[in-house]
Design a protein around this motif. Structure first.
Motif, mmCIF file in Angstrom:
data_model
loop_
_atom_site.group_PDB
_atom_site.id
_atom_site.type_symbol
_atom_site.label_atom_id
_atom_site.label_comp_id
_atom_site.label_asym_id
_atom_site.label_seq_id
_atom_site.Cartn_x
_atom_site.Cartn_y
_atom_site.Cartn_z
ATOM 1 N N ASN A 81 -26.876 12.983 13.342
ATOM 2 C CA ASN A 81 -26.493 14.075 14.437
ATOM 3 C C ASN A 81 -27.046 15.420 13.803
ATOM 4 O OD1 ASN A 81 -25.007 12.507 16.375
ATOM 5 N ND2 ASN A 81 -23.017 12.931 15.007
ATOM 6 N N SER A 82 -27.569 15.980 15.566
ATOM 7 C CA SER A 82 -28.231 18.065 14.736
ATOM 8 C C SER A 82 -26.785 18.663 14.683
ATOM 9 C CB SER A 82 -28.107 18.292 15.771
ATOM 10 O OG SER A 82 -28.126 18.508 16.860
ATOM 11 N N ILE A 83 -26.747 19.262 13.482
ATOM 12 C CA ILE A 83 -25.629 20.477 13.005
ATOM 13 C C ILE A 83 -24.966 21.030 14.014
ATOM 14 C CG2 ILE A 83 -27.506 22.277 12.966
ATOM 15 C CD1 ILE A 83 -25.897 22.190 10.344
ATOM 16 N N SER A 84 -25.477 21.279 15.724
ATOM 17 C CA SER A 84 -24.389 21.403 16.458
ATOM 18 C C SER A 84 -23.939 19.790 16.636
ATOM 19 C CB SER A 84 -25.349 22.172 17.748
ATOM 20 O OG SER A 84 -26.295 20.393 18.399
ATOM 21 N N LYS A 85 -23.837 19.221 16.658
ATOM 22 C CA LYS A 85 -23.188 18.091 16.865
ATOM 23 C C LYS A 85 -22.328 17.082 15.877
ATOM 24 C CE LYS A 85 -25.672 17.169 21.251
ATOM 25 N NZ LYS A 85 -26.420 15.681 21.584
ATOM 26 N N LEU A 86 -22.987 18.110 14.615
ATOM 27 C CA LEU A 86 -22.127 17.461 12.916
ATOM 28 C C LEU A 86 -19.766 17.848 13.411
ATOM 29 C CD1 LEU A 86 -22.547 15.941 10.741
ATOM 30 C CD2 LEU A 86 -22.966 18.908 9.428
ATOM 31 N N THR A 87 -19.797 17.798 14.296
ATOM 32 C CA THR A 87 -18.312 17.938 14.540
ATOM 33 C C THR A 87 -17.217 17.369 14.321
ATOM 34 O OG1 THR A 87 -18.740 16.569 16.670
ATOM 35 C CG2 THR A 87 -19.576 19.047 16.912
ATOM 36 N N GLN A 88 -16.426 18.118 14.269
ATOM 37 C CA GLN A 88 -15.244 17.407 13.150
ATOM 38 C C GLN A 88 -14.366 16.603 13.950
ATOM 39 O OE1 GLN A 88 -12.615 20.536 11.602
ATOM 40 N NE2 GLN A 88 -11.004 19.427 10.377
ATOM 41 N N LEU A 89 -14.300 15.395 13.063
ATOM 42 C CA LEU A 89 -13.479 14.681 13.811
ATOM 43 C C LEU A 89 -12.163 14.471 14.722
ATOM 44 C CD1 LEU A 89 -13.869 11.336 14.373
ATOM 45 C CD2 LEU A 89 -12.374 11.138 12.340
ATOM 46 N N ASN A 90 -11.627 14.922 15.895
ATOM 47 C CA ASN A 90 -10.480 15.078 16.749
ATOM 48 C C ASN A 90 -9.158 14.442 16.321
ATOM 49 O OD1 ASN A 90 -8.746 16.570 18.599
ATOM 50 N ND2 ASN A 90 -10.321 16.491 20.083
ATOM 51 N N GLN A 91 -8.446 15.520 15.611
ATOM 52 C CA GLN A 91 -7.133 15.135 15.435
ATOM 53 C C GLN A 91 -6.233 14.999 16.809
ATOM 54 O OE1 GLN A 91 -5.173 17.194 11.985
ATOM 55 N NE2 GLN A 91 -6.943 17.009 11.189
ATOM 56 N N SER A 92 -6.436 14.992 17.926
ATOM 57 C CA SER A 92 -5.814 15.026 18.957
ATOM 58 C C SER A 92 -5.443 13.403 19.040
ATOM 59 C CB SER A 92 -6.761 15.473 20.357
ATOM 60 O OG SER A 92 -7.267 15.015 20.347
ATOM 61 N N SER A 93 -4.732 13.523 20.321
ATOM 62 C CA SER A 93 -4.310 11.802 20.733
ATOM 63 C C SER A 93 -5.309 10.860 20.953
ATOM 64 C CB SER A 93 -3.857 11.971 22.080
ATOM 65 O OG SER A 93 -2.344 12.903 22.139
ATOM 66 N N VAL A 94 -4.952 9.394 20.359
ATOM 67 C CA VAL A 94 -6.405 8.672 20.806
ATOM 68 C C VAL A 94 -6.405 8.587 22.268
ATOM 69 C CG1 VAL A 94 -6.773 6.577 19.742
ATOM 70 C CG2 VAL A 94 -5.596 8.324 17.939
ATOM 71 N N TYR A 95 -5.404 8.301 22.416
ATOM 72 C CA TYR A 95 -5.401 8.026 24.385
ATOM 73 C C TYR A 95 -4.791 9.156 24.980
ATOM 74 C CZ TYR A 95 -5.028 3.595 21.721
ATOM 75 O OH TYR A 95 -4.955 2.456 21.238
ATOM 76 N N SER A 96 -5.726 9.371 25.992
ATOM 77 C CA SER A 96 -5.275 10.080 27.063
ATOM 78 C C SER A 96 -3.443 9.719 28.097
ATOM 79 C CB SER A 96 -6.120 10.249 27.733
ATOM 80 O OG SER A 96 -7.450 11.002 27.878
ATOM 81 N N LEU A 97 -2.343 10.186 27.080
ATOM 82 C CA LEU A 97 -1.386 9.007 27.721
ATOM 83 C C LEU A 97 -0.733 10.928 27.130
ATOM 84 C CD1 LEU A 97 -1.412 6.136 27.587
ATOM 85 C CD2 LEU A 97 -1.701 6.934 29.666
ATOM 86 N N PRO A 98 0.307 10.397 28.160
ATOM 87 C CA PRO A 98 1.677 11.592 27.944
ATOM 88 C C PRO A 98 2.133 11.412 26.220
ATOM 89 C CG PRO A 98 1.677 11.742 29.566
ATOM 90 C CD PRO A 98 0.743 10.464 29.580
ATOM 91 N N ASN A 99 2.957 11.633 25.214
ATOM 92 C CA ASN A 99 2.931 11.505 24.196
ATOM 93 C C ASN A 99 2.719 10.150 23.239
ATOM 94 O OD1 ASN A 99 5.760 12.991 24.265
ATOM 95 N ND2 ASN A 99 6.028 11.568 26.056
ATOM 96 N N ALA A 100 0.802 10.309 23.246
ATOM 97 C CA ALA A 100 0.077 9.366 22.500
ATOM 98 C C ALA A 100 0.283 9.225 21.085
ATOM 99 C CB ALA A 100 -1.471 9.373 23.598
ATOM 100 N N PRO A 101 0.116 8.568 19.967
ATOM 101 C CA PRO A 101 -0.125 9.048 19.158
ATOM 102 C C PRO A 101 -1.594 9.652 18.412
ATOM 103 C CG PRO A 101 -0.780 6.698 19.533
ATOM 104 C CD PRO A 101 -0.608 7.024 20.595
ATOM 105 N N THR A 102 -1.739 10.705 17.995
ATOM 106 C CA THR A 102 -2.987 11.165 17.684
ATOM 107 C C THR A 102 -3.381 10.353 16.244
ATOM 108 O OG1 THR A 102 -1.964 12.118 15.779
ATOM 109 C CG2 THR A 102 -2.092 13.269 17.976
#
Length: 248
Positions: free
Chosen positions: A93-114
């Motif tokens: 990846n380019s430096i601009s796309k060297l992004t942090q792995l997101n800690q948000s929900s694995v699934y786009s669902l309410p109360n989904a696990p992170t």
């Protein structure tokens, strides 16, 4: 503007960047459409901005890589029974796309696990395996390569923020979200990437379950030496890579 040099194009900086693998591929029976997308170097202020924004110091070899080229993408195909099939893909990846792995929900669902919910502290470090990265704040993880959807190669800071350059390792996160150690340094990983030619799922050679039967179809031991069915061509031969740091 990105430029795709024509086949056989000789540019010293590209030859240095690819460690000469372009010539080896182009001279191999059955291989076609060897393409490298030329990218300009990153400017030093871009690297400094990334470090300030992420509160992480990049290792020197990663900085030197980006000062040589702001990302990397090389592909090649094979001819099988008159059909051209894309096979190898090497990317950073380019430096601009060297992004942090997101800690948000694995699934786009309410109360989904992170990702942090998936932590398994029963898997501790052993003599032969370093401590695995953590999805919570104990580790800081950046994506180097999405591996065409087969997993993620990550630059991992093992101590959280503020993160120091000497605390980094390169790990592979498979599709089941299990971690597999690859190398201590970016330079060592880059040489692995080149010597495995970006073959599909080559990172799985560093897991306990190995690469899939489909991917094995294009490999012969060792895993970094591909063979091409029906072409009549021999396995690709590899140079002896010297373990020297990347430098500009």
């Amino acid at each position: 503007m990105e430029e795709t040099p024509p086949p056989g194009c000789s540019k010293p900086h590209l030859e240095k960047l690819t460690l000469g693998i372009t010539r080896i591929l182009e001279s191999s029976p059955g291989v076609t459409e060897v393409t490298i997308i030329e990218k300009p170097p990153a400017e030093r202020h871009m690297i400094s901005s990334w470090e300030q924004k992420n509160n992480c110091m990049l290792p020197e070899d990663v900085k030197n890589f980006y000062l040589m080229t702001n990302g990397f993408h090389m592909t090649w195909s094979v001819k099988l029974d008159e059909h051209t099939i894309p096979l190898g893909s090497m990317a950073i990846n380019s430096i601009s796309k060297l992004t942090q792995l997101n800690q948000s929900s694995v699934y786009s669902l309410p109360n989904a696990p992170t990702l942090a919910d998936l932590e398994d502290d029963t898997l501790e470090a052993s003599e032969n395996q370093p401590e695995k990265p953590h999805f919570d704040s104990r580790s800081v993880i950046f994506e180097l390569d999405s591996c065409n959807g087969n997993g993620k190669v990550c630059l991992v800071y093992k101590t959280g923020k503020p993160a120091l350059a000497q605390d980094t390792e390169i790990w592979f996160l498979d599709r089941a979200l299990y971690w597999h150690f690859l190398t201590d340094t970016f330079t060592a990983y880059y040489r692995l990437l080149i010597t495995h030619l970006g073959l599909p799922q080559w990172q799985y050679a560093f897991t306990s379950y190995g690469i899939s039967p489909q991917a094995k179809h294009f490999t012969s031991p060792p895993a970094s030496q591909p063979r091409f069915p029906h072409t009549g061509g021999p396995s690709l031969r590899f140079c002896e890579w010297h373990h020297r740091p990347l430098s500009v």
